[in-house]
Design a protein around this motif. Sequence first.
Motif, PDB file in Angstrom:
ATOM      1  N   ASP A 199       0.813  -1.218   0.000  1.00  0.00           N
ATOM      2  CA  ASP A 199       0.000   0.000   0.000  1.00  0.00           C
ATOM      3  C   ASP A 199       0.844   1.265   0.000  1.00  0.00           C
ATOM      4  O   ASP A 199       0.493   2.256  -0.641  1.00  0.00           O
ATOM      5  CB  ASP A 199      -0.933   0.014   1.223  1.00  0.00           C
ATOM      6  N   ASP A 200       1.942   1.244   0.736  1.00  0.00           N
ATOM      7  CA  ASP A 200       2.755   2.465   0.835  1.00  0.00           C
ATOM      8  C   ASP A 200       4.199   2.096   1.162  1.00  0.00           C
ATOM      9  O   ASP A 200       4.495   0.972   1.552  1.00  0.00           O
ATOM     10  CB  ASP A 200       2.197   3.401   1.918  1.00  0.00           C
ATOM     11  N   PHE A 201       5.087   3.084   0.984  1.00  0.00           N
ATOM     12  CA  PHE A 201       6.497   2.871   1.275  1.00  0.00           C
ATOM     13  C   PHE A 201       6.738   2.814   2.779  1.00  0.00           C
ATOM     14  O   PHE A 201       5.991   3.392   3.571  1.00  0.00           O
ATOM     15  CB  PHE A 201       7.341   3.989   0.668  1.00  0.00           C
ATOM     16  N   ARG A 202       7.806   2.100   3.159  1.00  0.00           N
ATOM     17  CA  ARG A 202       8.218   2.014   4.556  1.00  0.00           C
ATOM     18  C   ARG A 202       9.468   2.855   4.763  1.00  0.00           C
ATOM     19  O   ARG A 202      10.337   2.935   3.894  1.00  0.00           O
ATOM     20  CB  ARG A 202       8.542   0.561   4.930  1.00  0.00           C
ATOM     21  N   GLY A 203       9.566   3.445   5.955  1.00  0.00           N
ATOM     22  CA  GLY A 203      10.789   4.149   6.330  1.00  0.00           C
ATOM     23  C   GLY A 203      11.278   5.093   5.252  1.00  0.00           C
ATOM     24  O   GLY A 203      10.551   5.959   4.789  1.00  0.00           O
ATOM     25  N   GLY A 204      12.525   4.912   4.839  1.00  0.00           N
ATOM     26  CA  GLY A 204      13.126   5.803   3.849  1.00  0.00           C
ATOM     27  C   GLY A 204      13.016   5.316   2.422  1.00  0.00           C
ATOM     28  O   GLY A 204      13.670   5.869   1.532  1.00  0.00           O
ATOM     29  N   GLN A 205      12.195   4.287   2.174  1.00  0.00           N
ATOM     30  CA  GLN A 205      12.117   3.723   0.819  1.00  0.00           C
ATOM     31  C   GLN A 205      11.744   4.783  -0.216  1.00  0.00           C
ATOM     32  O   GLN A 205      12.359   4.862  -1.283  1.00  0.00           O
ATOM     33  CB  GLN A 205      11.110   2.582   0.776  1.00  0.00           C
ATOM     34  N   GLY A 206      10.724   5.572   0.084  1.00  0.00           N
ATOM     35  CA  GLY A 206      10.257   6.567  -0.883  1.00  0.00           C
ATOM     36  C   GLY A 206      11.344   7.559  -1.241  1.00  0.00           C
ATOM     37  O   GLY A 206      11.526   7.910  -2.421  1.00  0.00           O
ATOM     38  N   ALA A 207      12.095   8.030  -0.245  1.00  0.00           N
ATOM     39  CA  ALA A 207      13.159   9.008  -0.490  1.00  0.00           C
ATOM     40  C   ALA A 207      14.265   8.421  -1.350  1.00  0.00           C
ATOM     41  O   ALA A 207      14.789   9.080  -2.258  1.00  0.00           O
ATOM     42  CB  ALA A 207      13.725   9.496   0.844  1.00  0.00           C
ATOM     43  N   VAL A 208      14.646   7.155  -1.096  1.00  0.00           N
ATOM     44  CA  VAL A 208      15.691   6.510  -1.893  1.00  0.00           C
ATOM     45  C   VAL A 208      15.211   6.315  -3.328  1.00  0.00           C
ATOM     46  O   VAL A 208      15.926   6.630  -4.292  1.00  0.00           O
ATOM     47  CB  VAL A 208      16.095   5.160  -1.270  1.00  0.00           C
ATOM     48  N   ILE A 209      14.012   5.775  -3.478  1.00  0.00           N
ATOM     49  CA  ILE A 209      13.479   5.473  -4.813  1.00  0.00           C
ATOM     50  C   ILE A 209      13.359   6.739  -5.647  1.00  0.00           C
ATOM     51  O   ILE A 209      13.688   6.756  -6.851  1.00  0.00           O
ATOM     52  CB  ILE A 209      12.141   4.728  -4.683  1.00  0.00           C
ATOM     53  N   GLU A 210      12.909   7.829  -5.022  1.00  0.00           N
ATOM     54  CA  GLU A 210      12.791   9.093  -5.749  1.00  0.00           C
ATOM     55  C   GLU A 210      14.149   9.557  -6.265  1.00  0.00           C
ATOM     56  O   GLU A 210      14.279  10.009  -7.406  1.00  0.00           O
ATOM     57  CB  GLU A 210      12.185  10.154  -4.826  1.00  0.00           C
ATOM     58  N   ARG A 211      15.176   9.434  -5.449  1.00  0.00           N
ATOM     59  CA  ARG A 211      16.517   9.854  -5.870  1.00  0.00           C
ATOM     60  C   ARG A 211      17.045   8.961  -6.991  1.00  0.00           C
ATOM     61  O   ARG A 211      17.648   9.443  -7.952  1.00  0.00           O
ATOM     62  CB  ARG A 211      17.470   9.814  -4.676  1.00  0.00           C
ATOM     63  N   VAL A 212      16.848   7.650  -6.863  1.00  0.00           N
ATOM     64  CA  VAL A 212      17.383   6.729  -7.875  1.00  0.00           C
ATOM     65  C   VAL A 212      16.697   6.968  -9.219  1.00  0.00           C
ATOM     66  O   VAL A 212      17.362   7.064 -10.260  1.00  0.00           O
ATOM     67  CB  VAL A 212      17.215   5.271  -7.423  1.00  0.00           C
ATOM     68  N   ILE A 213      15.373   7.072  -9.212  1.00  0.00           N
ATOM     69  CA  ILE A 213      14.651   7.312 -10.471  1.00  0.00           C
ATOM     70  C   ILE A 213      15.031   8.675 -11.047  1.00  0.00           C
ATOM     71  O   ILE A 213      15.072   8.867 -12.264  1.00  0.00           O
ATOM     72  CB  ILE A 213      13.135   7.195 -10.257  1.00  0.00           C
ATOM     73  N   GLY A 214      15.394   9.600 -10.150  1.00  0.00           N
ATOM     74  CA  GLY A 214      15.824  10.927 -10.602  1.00  0.00           C
ATOM     75  C   GLY A 214      17.251  10.978 -11.099  1.00  0.00           C
ATOM     76  O   GLY A 214      17.738  12.051 -11.480  1.00  0.00           O
ATOM     77  N   GLY A 215      17.959   9.848 -11.073  1.00  0.00           N
ATOM     78  CA  GLY A 215      19.293   9.781 -11.656  1.00  0.00           C
ATOM     79  C   GLY A 215      20.429  10.079 -10.705  1.00  0.00           C
ATOM     80  O   GLY A 215      21.564  10.301 -11.144  1.00  0.00           O
ATOM     81  N   ARG A 216      20.172  10.060  -9.404  1.00  0.00           N
ATOM     82  CA  ARG A 216      21.211  10.385  -8.428  1.00  0.00           C
ATOM     83  C   ARG A 216      21.786   9.122  -7.803  1.00  0.00           C
ATOM     84  O   ARG A 216      21.043   8.199  -7.451  1.00  0.00           O
ATOM     85  CB  ARG A 216      20.633  11.281  -7.321  1.00  0.00           C
TER      86      ARG A 216
END
Length: 667
Positions: free
Chosen positions: A17-34
Motif C-alpha cells: 500500500d505504501d512505502f516504509r521508512g526511507g524507501q520513498g526518499a531513496v526510490i525518488e533519488r534513484v529514479i531521478g538519476g542520483r
Amino acid sequence: MTQETARQTLQRVFGFDDFRGGQGAVIERVIGGRSTAAIFATGAGKSLCYQLPALHLPHLTLVVSPLLALMQDQLGFLQRHGVAAASIDSTQDRDTVREIMERARRNELKILMVSVERLKNERFRHFLRQIAISLLVVDEAHCISEWGHNFRPDYLKLPDYQREFDIPQALLLTATATPAVIDDMRDKFAIAAEDVITTGFHRPNLELLVEPVPAAERLEALAAWLAPQQQPGAAAPTIVYVTLQHSAEQVARDLSARGIAARAYHAGLDSETRDAIQQGFMHGELACIVATIAFGMGIDKGDIRNVVHYDLPKSIENYSQEIGRAGRDGKPSRCLTLAGRDGLRVLENFVYGDTPERAGIRHVLDEIATAGARPERQWPVLLNTLSRDSNVRLLPLKTLLVRLEMHGVIAPRYAYLAEYRLRYVEPAETLVARFEGERADFVQLIVDNVPMARTWGTVDFERLYQAGAAAGLDASRGRVITALEYFQEKGWVVLEAKRMTDVYEVLTPEFGIDGLSDTLLAEYQAREASEIARLHAMLDLFESTTCLTWRLAAYFGEAPPSGSSGCGHCSVCHGRIASLPPAPPLPEPDVQTLQQALAPFIARHRDTLGEAPGPQRMAHFLCGLAMPLFTPLKARQLPGFARFEAYPYGEIRDRCQALLAAGETPN
C-alpha cells in the motif's frame, strides 16, 4: 517521476500500500538519476529500493551481491511478482548462462544479479560492454570499506567497474555501516551527503537480553529457556548461533536428546542437505536451527521469534545483522546472548590466522620485482598458485594486492581465463564453409592450430598468434576469443574456460623490498589490532551499564530520543547488568608437551621443504589455523594439529619463539 507514480507501481506490481521508512526518499533519488546510499536496518526493505526503480529506468539494473543465498531469495521474490530478473552464478551450466546473456542483449531483462567475482571474468566483462546499464546496485555495500566488518578486497574495484561499463549511477545498500564506513562509501562512489538515507537501527519490537552463563552450564540454560517455547504445534521459530561447525552438530544433538527438535546448519554440510534444512525452517516444518553464520543471509522469514547467541558473535556488526533476522513481522521477539568469554580465544585466533608471514609478503614482492624488470612490466597472477607458493591465504592475499595498488606499486589492467577448450558440435569443415575470404582463412587457421584429443581441443593462443603472423592474418587473443564465443552463441561449438588470471602492470619497478615488506606487515598487524579491538568493543556492549538498545544504536551513529533514559525492554532496563564469565582456566603448556605436539610437524616440514618452520607457522599448526602449505604437508593429519586451539594464539607463538631461541625444538 513523482513519488505518486512510484507508489502506483508499488501497489500494482508489488502489492504494497505504501512505502516504509526511507524507501520513498531513496526510490525518488534513484529514479531521478542520483547515486544514493540506503542505510536501512536489517529487514527494513532495502531490496525494494532497486527493484521498483529498475522498472522505470530505461536499461538494465546490475546488482552485485556477496552471497548466492541473497541473490536466490531476491530473485524468487521478483519472479513471483512478474519482474523480468535473472542471476548468473557458479551453479549454472553454460547453456543457462548463455541464455540469460541473450535475454539481456534482447532487452528482455530489467534486473541481473551477479557476484563481485563474476566481474573479473573476461567473457562476462566483454558481454557487459555490449549492453546498456542504467544502475549499478551494490548489496552489502559495507564490504567495500576497510573500516567495516566483512571487508572484501574485490569490492574496492566496483567504482572502477562503474566507470568501465559507463554506468551513470550507483545505489549502495547495507544494514551495518558505522559513520566512518558511510563516509568511506560516499567517497568511493561520489555520493552527496544529502543522498545518504538512514532509517535508524532501533527496532522497538526486539528485546535484547544478555544472560551470560558459564560454558559448562550453557546447554542446560539454553534447553530450559527454549523448552516452554518449543511445545509441539506451537514451537517458536528460533535460530541459535554458534561459532564452530562441530558445536552446531553437538548442540543440535543435545537439544534433540532433551526433547527439543533441532537441526544443525553449517557450511560443512552438502548443498542438498543445507537447502532441505533451510526450506524446512522457512515453511515451518522445523522450528529450531543451530547454525554458524553460514545461515541467515537472504532468509526473509518474518516470524522468527528468537535469536540466541550461544557463542560470541564476531563483532557488533555481525550481532546487529544476526539479531536483525528476528521479528521482521513487527511482533515482539527476543534476542538472547548466553555466551561468556570462553569463545573469545577462538575468535581472536581467527583474526591472528589472517596475518601472513613476512616471508610470504616478501615472496609476492620478489615476483613483482622480477616482473617489473621485464620490458612489458606485466605481472600475470593465478591467485591459487600465488597463494600456495607464498603461503598466504586467499583473502589476505587479495588484501595484499589491493594494498600494493594503494601504494602505487601495481595497477590491475585486465583479467583473462588462461585456458580455453572447445568441442565441435558440427564438423570442423562445415564450420569453415560458413565463412568466405579472410574470415574463412582465419577460421581455418583456428581449426588447424587447435589439435583435438578425442572430442576436446585446448586453445594455445601463442601458437595461434604465431601461425597468424606467418600467414598474414590477425590471430590476436581478443579476436580468437570473440570468434569462439560467436561460434558458441550459434551452437556450432561448446566452449569451456577456466584458470582465471589477473594481469597487473608494475608501476614502480624499483622499490625497496625489505622496507615495503616491513610496511605491509605493519599494516596487517594494525588491522589485526583493529579487529581485536572490535571484539573487545562487543564485550563492552554486552557488559554495558546503560540501555543495550540505545548503546547498540549509538555504535551506528543513531542518537537516542530526547529525554529517553532507555528502551524499557532490554536486560539492562530490566535491572540486570551482565558480567561475562571468564574462560575456564587452562593448564600451562609445558615445554615437553609443546615439543611432543610439534615433533611430527617439524620433521615433515624439514623432509618436504628442507628447513624448520618459524614460530608463526608452528603456532598456526598448534592452534589449528589454516595455511596454504598445510595442504601439501598434510599437516591436518598429524596428531599435534589443533592441540592448543583453545589457547591464545599470541601465547603459543611466543612459546614457540622461546623454544627456537633456546634451541629446544625437536630435531
